[in-house]
Write an enzyme that holds these catalytic residues in place. Structure first.
Site, PDB file in Angstrom:
ATOM      1  N   LYS A  61      58.522  38.478  38.194  1.00 59.59           N
ATOM      2  CA  LYS A  61      57.433  38.027  37.327  1.00 59.59           C
ATOM      3  C   LYS A  61      57.794  38.456  35.908  1.00 59.59           C
ATOM      4  O   LYS A  61      58.017  39.652  35.670  1.00 59.59           O
ATOM      5  CB  LYS A  61      56.143  38.706  37.790  1.00 59.59           C
ATOM      6  CG  LYS A  61      54.973  38.582  36.855  1.00 59.59           C
ATOM      7  CD  LYS A  61      53.721  39.156  37.505  1.00 59.59           C
ATOM      8  CE  LYS A  61      52.560  39.132  36.532  1.00 59.59           C
ATOM      9  NZ  LYS A  61      51.262  39.235  37.205  1.00 59.59           N
ATOM     10  N   ARG A 108      42.389  44.339  41.419  1.00 58.40           N
ATOM     11  CA  ARG A 108      41.703  44.920  40.259  1.00 58.40           C
ATOM     12  C   ARG A 108      40.221  45.057  40.518  1.00 58.40           C
ATOM     13  O   ARG A 108      39.491  45.526  39.644  1.00 58.40           O
ATOM     14  CB  ARG A 108      41.871  44.003  39.037  1.00 58.40           C
ATOM     15  CG  ARG A 108      43.280  43.910  38.560  1.00 58.40           C
ATOM     16  CD  ARG A 108      43.321  43.146  37.260  1.00 58.40           C
ATOM     17  NE  ARG A 108      44.598  42.510  37.135  1.00 58.40           N
ATOM     18  CZ  ARG A 108      44.920  41.678  36.166  1.00 58.40           C
ATOM     19  NH1 ARG A 108      44.036  41.369  35.236  1.00 58.40           N
ATOM     20  NH2 ARG A 108      46.109  41.147  36.129  1.00 58.40           N
ATOM     21  N   GLU A 120      47.279  34.202  44.023  1.00 54.39           N
ATOM     22  CA  GLU A 120      47.485  35.656  44.001  1.00 54.39           C
ATOM     23  C   GLU A 120      46.141  36.320  43.742  1.00 54.39           C
ATOM     24  O   GLU A 120      45.499  36.038  42.727  1.00 54.39           O
ATOM     25  CB  GLU A 120      48.481  35.960  42.880  1.00 54.39           C
ATOM     26  CG  GLU A 120      48.660  37.413  42.545  1.00 54.39           C
ATOM     27  CD  GLU A 120      49.423  37.584  41.231  1.00 54.39           C
ATOM     28  OE1 GLU A 120      50.300  36.756  40.902  1.00 54.39           O
ATOM     29  OE2 GLU A 120      49.127  38.558  40.520  1.00 54.39           O
TER      30      GLU A 120
END
Ligand code: 3PG
Length: 209
Positions: free
Chosen positions: A129, A46, A42
């Site tokens: 998640k 950011r 993943e």
């Protein structure tokens, strides 16, 4: 989430969470992860490089690449356009889910409470998640949520390291465990690809036992 991404995550068991400072790191990173036995990863949105990193890793092949830290519908659109095969979010956002649905891309929303899990299940996203897993109580939180929601499948992530991962993976409701410990920005900035490979291999091997 579609069956193919669930099966990738459930076979992979370990989801490296990557915050990549520069697109120039994408290929050596993909190689180190693949050589360590990772099947997927993943790339978090950011850093400014995230979209380029997704494109380069997808182009390189070897692992299934998703986008993470996708918190807005606009970011989800960019992730899909970059070629992400799945989208992960730290929280539950209907806009993110809608974009992924429309694009036919599996989405794993983040949840931290029973109420959020109920929203996710109602939206048809039964793989979630659990974030941030360790501060929420770790494996005890998984057990507590799995009891009333046996249909839910969890990808616990957040402050998990190699010591904590096996206990999560032993729970039948846990699809995979996510974490950055195998490939941190520090590893990447120092070009420590052999160490990324070693930590990934260790995590993958331990997940299989
Ligand atoms: C995430 O966004 O999934 C987490 O920040 C990754 O968790 P970790 O860095 O605590 O492993």
């Amino acid at each position: 989430m579609s069956a193919d991404a669930v099966s990738v995550l459930s076979v992979a068991r370990i989801l490296p969470v990557l915050t990549v400072p520069s697109a120039s790191m994408a290929v050596p990173l993909a190689e180190a992860l693949a050589m360590g036995g990772a099947l997927c990863a993943e790339v978090t949105f950011r850093t400014w490089a995230a979209e380029d990193v997704v494109k380069k890793m997808v182009g390189h092949g070897g692992i299934v690449v998703g986008a993470g830290t996708v918190v807005t519908a606009e970011q989800a659109e960019r992730a899909v356009a970059a070629g992400a095969r799945f989208v992960v979010s730290p929280g539950f956002d209907v806009g993110v889910v809608a974009v992924c649905r429309a694009a036919g891309i599996p989405v794993v929303p983040g949840i931290a409470t029973a109420t959020e899990l109920m929203k996710a299940l109602r939206a048809g996203t039964d793989t979630v998640k659990l974030f941030p897993a360790e501060p929420l109580g770790g494996i005890r939180m998984v057990r507590a949520l799995a009891a009333p929601f046996p249909q839910a499948r969890f990808v616990p992530t957040g402050s998990i390291g190699p010591e904590q991962a096996p206990a999560y993976l032993a729970h039948p409701s846990v699809v995979a465990v996510g974490g950055s410990w195998m490939a941190t920005p520090r590893h990447m900035q120092r070009g420590e690809w052999a160490e990324v490979r070693r930590l990934t291999a260790e995590a993958v091997q331990r997940s299989a036992t």
